[in-house]
Design a protein around this motif. Structure first.
Motif, short mmCIF file in Angstrom:
data_model
loop_
_atom_site.label_atom_id
_atom_site.label_comp_id
_atom_site.label_asym_id
_atom_site.label_seq_id
_atom_site.Cartn_x
_atom_site.Cartn_y
_atom_site.Cartn_z
N LEU A 51 -12.01 1.00 -6.36
CA LEU A 51 -10.90 1.27 -7.28
C LEU A 51 -9.58 1.27 -6.53
O LEU A 51 -9.52 1.71 -5.36
N LYS A 52 -8.54 0.79 -7.18
CA LYS A 52 -7.21 0.91 -6.61
C LYS A 52 -6.77 2.38 -6.65
O LYS A 52 -7.26 3.16 -7.48
N ALA A 72 -3.90 13.16 3.13
CA ALA A 72 -3.24 12.81 4.40
C ALA A 72 -3.30 11.32 4.69
O ALA A 72 -3.50 10.91 5.83
N ILE A 73 -3.14 10.50 3.66
CA ILE A 73 -3.09 9.04 3.82
C ILE A 73 -1.63 8.62 3.96
O ILE A 73 -0.77 9.06 3.20
N ASP A 74 -1.37 7.77 4.91
CA ASP A 74 0.00 7.33 5.21
C ASP A 74 0.55 6.53 4.03
O ASP A 74 0.04 5.45 3.69
N ILE A 75 1.63 7.04 3.40
CA ILE A 75 2.20 6.38 2.23
C ILE A 75 3.24 5.32 2.62
O ILE A 75 3.83 4.69 1.75
N SER A 76 3.45 5.14 3.93
CA SER A 76 4.43 4.13 4.36
C SER A 76 3.86 2.72 4.37
O SER A 76 4.60 1.76 4.56
N TYR A 77 2.55 2.60 4.13
CA TYR A 77 1.95 1.26 4.08
C TYR A 77 2.49 0.49 2.88
O TYR A 77 2.66 1.06 1.80
N PRO A 78 2.73 -0.81 3.03
CA PRO A 78 3.26 -1.61 1.93
C PRO A 78 2.32 -1.60 0.72
O PRO A 78 1.10 -1.74 0.88
N ASP A 79 2.89 -1.45 -0.45
CA ASP A 79 2.13 -1.52 -1.71
C ASP A 79 0.91 -0.61 -1.68
O ASP A 79 -0.17 -0.97 -2.16
N VAL A 80 1.05 0.59 -1.12
CA VAL A 80 -0.09 1.46 -0.91
C VAL A 80 -0.73 1.91 -2.22
O VAL A 80 -1.94 2.19 -2.27
N GLU A 81 0.03 1.95 -3.31
CA GLU A 81 -0.53 2.39 -4.58
C GLU A 81 -1.54 1.40 -5.15
O GLU A 81 -2.35 1.76 -6.01
N ILE A 84 -6.98 -0.97 -2.42
CA ILE A 84 -8.32 -0.83 -3.00
C ILE A 84 -9.14 0.12 -2.14
O ILE A 84 -9.38 -0.13 -0.96
N LEU A 85 -9.57 1.21 -2.74
CA LEU A 85 -10.40 2.20 -2.07
C LEU A 85 -11.87 1.84 -2.26
O LEU A 85 -12.27 1.38 -3.34
N LEU A 333 -1.86 11.68 10.06
CA LEU A 333 -2.02 10.75 8.94
C LEU A 333 -3.06 9.70 9.28
O LEU A 333 -3.26 9.35 10.44
N ILE A 334 -3.72 9.20 8.25
CA ILE A 334 -4.69 8.13 8.45
C ILE A 334 -4.27 6.91 7.63
O ILE A 334 -3.52 7.02 6.66
N ALA A 335 -4.77 5.77 8.04
CA ALA A 335 -4.50 4.53 7.29
C ALA A 335 -5.30 4.55 5.99
O ALA A 335 -6.35 5.20 5.90
N PRO A 336 -4.82 3.87 4.97
CA PRO A 336 -5.61 3.78 3.72
C PRO A 336 -7.01 3.27 4.03
O PRO A 336 -7.17 2.22 4.65
N PRO A 337 -8.05 4.02 3.67
CA PRO A 337 -9.43 3.65 4.04
C PRO A 337 -9.91 2.38 3.36
O PRO A 337 -9.56 2.10 2.21
N THR A 338 -10.74 1.64 4.08
CA THR A 338 -11.32 0.40 3.54
C THR A 338 -12.83 0.44 3.55
O THR A 338 -13.48 -0.37 2.89
N THR A 339 -13.42 1.38 4.30
CA THR A 339 -14.87 1.51 4.36
C THR A 339 -15.24 2.98 4.31
O THR A 339 -14.40 3.86 4.51
N VAL A 340 -16.52 3.23 4.04
CA VAL A 340 -17.04 4.60 3.99
C VAL A 340 -18.13 4.74 5.04
O VAL A 340 -19.05 3.93 5.08
N ILE A 341 -17.98 5.74 5.88
CA ILE A 341 -19.01 6.01 6.89
C ILE A 341 -20.03 6.95 6.27
O ILE A 341 -19.68 7.99 5.72
N ARG A 342 -21.27 6.59 6.35
CA ARG A 342 -22.35 7.39 5.74
C ARG A 342 -22.32 8.82 6.27
O ARG A 342 -22.14 9.06 7.46
#
Length: 419
Positions: A51-52, A72-81, A84-85, A333-342
Motif C-alpha cells: 500500500l502507498k 520515525a520515517i524520514d519525510i524529506s524523501y521525494p514524493d514520500v506520501e 509503496i510500503l 530517522l529511517i528511510a521509507p521501508p521497502t522490505t519486511v524482515i521476518r
C-alpha cells in the motif's frame, strides 16, 4: 429403532458441542469513560498488501505525514506520501481516542465498501483484526450482513485507551496491539520496553496467557505537552523515539532519546507559516542559548506553546540549572521501508535512557519500566486498569481438547445402555 434414533441424537449433540466450544472469544481491553474529552492514541496495524503511504492514511483518515513521523520515517524523501510500503509491514497509526457510549473508542475512521467486500474481510483482512465483523454490524446498524452496497460508507470503531495519558504516573500513549500467533506476553513486554506486570495490570489480566486475536493496551513512554486547552493541538503527546507534526505541517516535535522532554522546531515541510520567532529576541522556535555563571548555567529557550487560531505560539523561557546540557538529541530517522524482515517489528518505542545531565547517555542503565510491586492482575495504586471484553471470535482447537475428552468418555459410558 428407538435406540438408533437415540444414538443419532448423541452423535448430533457431540458434534454440536464440538462446534460451539471450538469458537473462542478473543479479548479486547476497554476503558470505561463518562466525559467528552479525547486523547492521542495509537493502533498497531499490519499491512494486508502493498500500500502507498497515502492509501494507509485513507484507511484510517489520518494525515500521511503524521503516520510517517509517528514511525520515525524520514519525510524529506521525494514524493514520500506515494511511497509503496510492503505487505506485512507493522506500523503505528496515530488516532484520536474519544468517549463513545461510555467506553473509549475511535469512531473517526470511515471505510468505503468495494465489490466482494464482506464484514469479515473488512474486519479481519483490511483492518487486520483491529475490529470485528460484529462490531462493524452494530456500529452501522446493519440488519443483513450478507448485503453490502458497493460504495457504502461504514464507521470503523477502532479500539483505544487513554488512562489519563499516564502509566505509573509517567506520561504515556497507549497502543492497541493485536496479538499474533507466535506472540507471548514476555516478548511484547520486551519489544515495547515495559514489564509483564505492567501489561497485566493495564489489561486487567489474571494470568499472562494470551492468544491470537486478543487486543492489548500497550503503554508507550511519551513526551507530553502543556499547551492551553484552546490550542488546536492541546494534549499533544509524542511516544519516545518518534516525532509528531503539528501547526498545519509547520512544527515538528520529537521525543528523546535520553529524556521525556518534548522538543519542537520548524518542520522540514514548513512553507507558508506564521512567525516562529520569540518576541523581542533573535531566537527562533527551538533555539536555545546557554551562559555559564558562578551560580550554574543560565538557559534561555524559544519553545513551542501550541497552535492557536492559526498562529504559532512561541514562548521565551529562562531557567537556571546546575550545569549546561549537551546538544539536543533526536530520534534516529529511517528511510521509507521497502522490505519486511521476518519476526521484526517496525519502529518500536524504546524507553528513554537515563542522562547524566550533560546530554550524554549513561551506559549500563536499564530501559525497562520498574515494577509497581503489585500482584499481577491487580491494578497498582494510581495506575491505569482496563477490563477485558469479548471481541471477534476465532477458532482455537486446543482450547476445546478437554471438552472433547469429556464428551468421548460420556458417549462411551452411556452408549451401551441404549444398545
Amino acid at each position: 429403532m428407538r435406540n438408533e434414533i437415540t444414538l443419532s441424537g448423541l452423535f448430533c449433540l457431540f458434534f454440536l458441542v464440538l462446534s460451539y466450544v471450538g469458537v473462542v472469544r478473543s479479548k479486547s481491553t476497554i476503558e470505561p469513560c463518562s466525559n467528552s474529552d479525547s486523547c492521542n492514541a495509537m493502533v498497531g496495524y499490519t499491512l494486508y498488501t502493498d500500500l502507498k503511504v497515502s492509501e494507509v492514511a485513507t484507511l484510517f483518515q489520518v494525515d500521511p505525514i503524521a503516520i510517517l513521523t509517528a514511525n520515525a520515517i524520514d519525510i524529506s524523501y521525494p514524493d514520500v506520501e506515494n511511497h509503496i510500503l510492503p505487505s506485512q509491514l507493522f506500523m503505528k497509526i496515530p488516532i484520536s481516542c474519544s468517549c463513545v457510549d461510555g467506553i473509549r473508542k475511535s469512531v473517526a475512521t470511515r471505510y468505503k465498501t468495494r465489490p466482494s467486500d464482506t464484514l469479515s474481510s473488512i474486519a479481519d483482512l483490511i483492518y487486520a483484526g483491529l475490529v470485528s465483523a460484529d462490531q462493524l454490524r452494530e456500529a452501522n446498524s446493519i440488519s443483513d450482513p450478507s448485503v453490502l452496497d458497493v460504495g457504502q460508507s461504514l464507521v470503523v470503531p477502532l479500539p483505544c485507551t487513554c488512562f489519563n495519558g499516564t502509566d505509573n504516573l509517567l506520561p504515556a500513549i497507549y497502543l492497541s496491539y493485536v496479538v499474533k500467533i507466535d506472540d507471548t506476553l514476555t516478548g511484547i513486554a520486551a519489544r515495547y520496553s515495559t514489564t509483564i506486570t505492567d501489561l497485566m495490570n493495564v489489561n486487567a489480566m489474571g494470568s499472562p496467557a494470551i492468544k491470537a486475536g486478543d487486543i492489548l493496551a500497550v503503554p508507550l513512554p511519551a513526551c507530553a505537552s502543556s499547551f492551553p486547552k484552546y490550542a488546536s493541538d492541546y494534549g499533544l503527546a509524542v511516544p519516545n523515539g518518534s516525532y509528531a507534526i503539528s501547526a498545519s505541517h509547520c512544527v515538528q516535535c520529537s521525543c528523546g532519546p535520553g529524556s521525556l522532554n518534548l522538543y519542537c522546531m520548524p518542520a522540514f515541510l514548513a512553507v507558508s507559516c506564521s512567525s516562529m520567532q520569540c518576541r523581542n529576541t533573535d531566537l527562533m522556535l527551538g533555539n536555545v542559548t546557554m551562559q555559564k555563571s558562578s551560580a550554574g548555567c543560565n538557559i534561555t529557550s524559544c519553545s513551542y506553546g501550541g497552535f492557536v487560531n492559526g498562529t504559532i505560539v512561541a514562548t521565551l523561557t529562562t531557567s537556571l540549572q546546575p550545569r549546561c546540557p549537551g546538544e539536543q538529541q533526536f530520534p534516529p530517522l529511517i528511510a521509507p521501508p521497502t522490505t519486511v524482515i521476518r519476526d521484526s517489528y517496525f519502529a518500536p518505542s524504546p524507553a528513554p535512557a537515563q542522562s547524566d545531565g550533560a546530554g550524554t547517555t549513561v551506559p549500563g542503565t536499564t530501559s525497562v519500566v520498574p515494577s509497581t510491586g503489585s500482584l499481577p492482575g491487580f491494578a497498582p495504586a494510581n495506575g491505569p486498569t482496563g477490563s477485558a471484553s469479548d471481541a471477534s471470535s476465532l477458532v482455537n482447537p486446543l482450547a476445546s481438547f478437554p471438552v472433547v475428552i469429556a464428551l468421548y468418555l460420556f458417549f462411551k459410558l452411556m452408549a451401551p445402555s441404549f444398545l
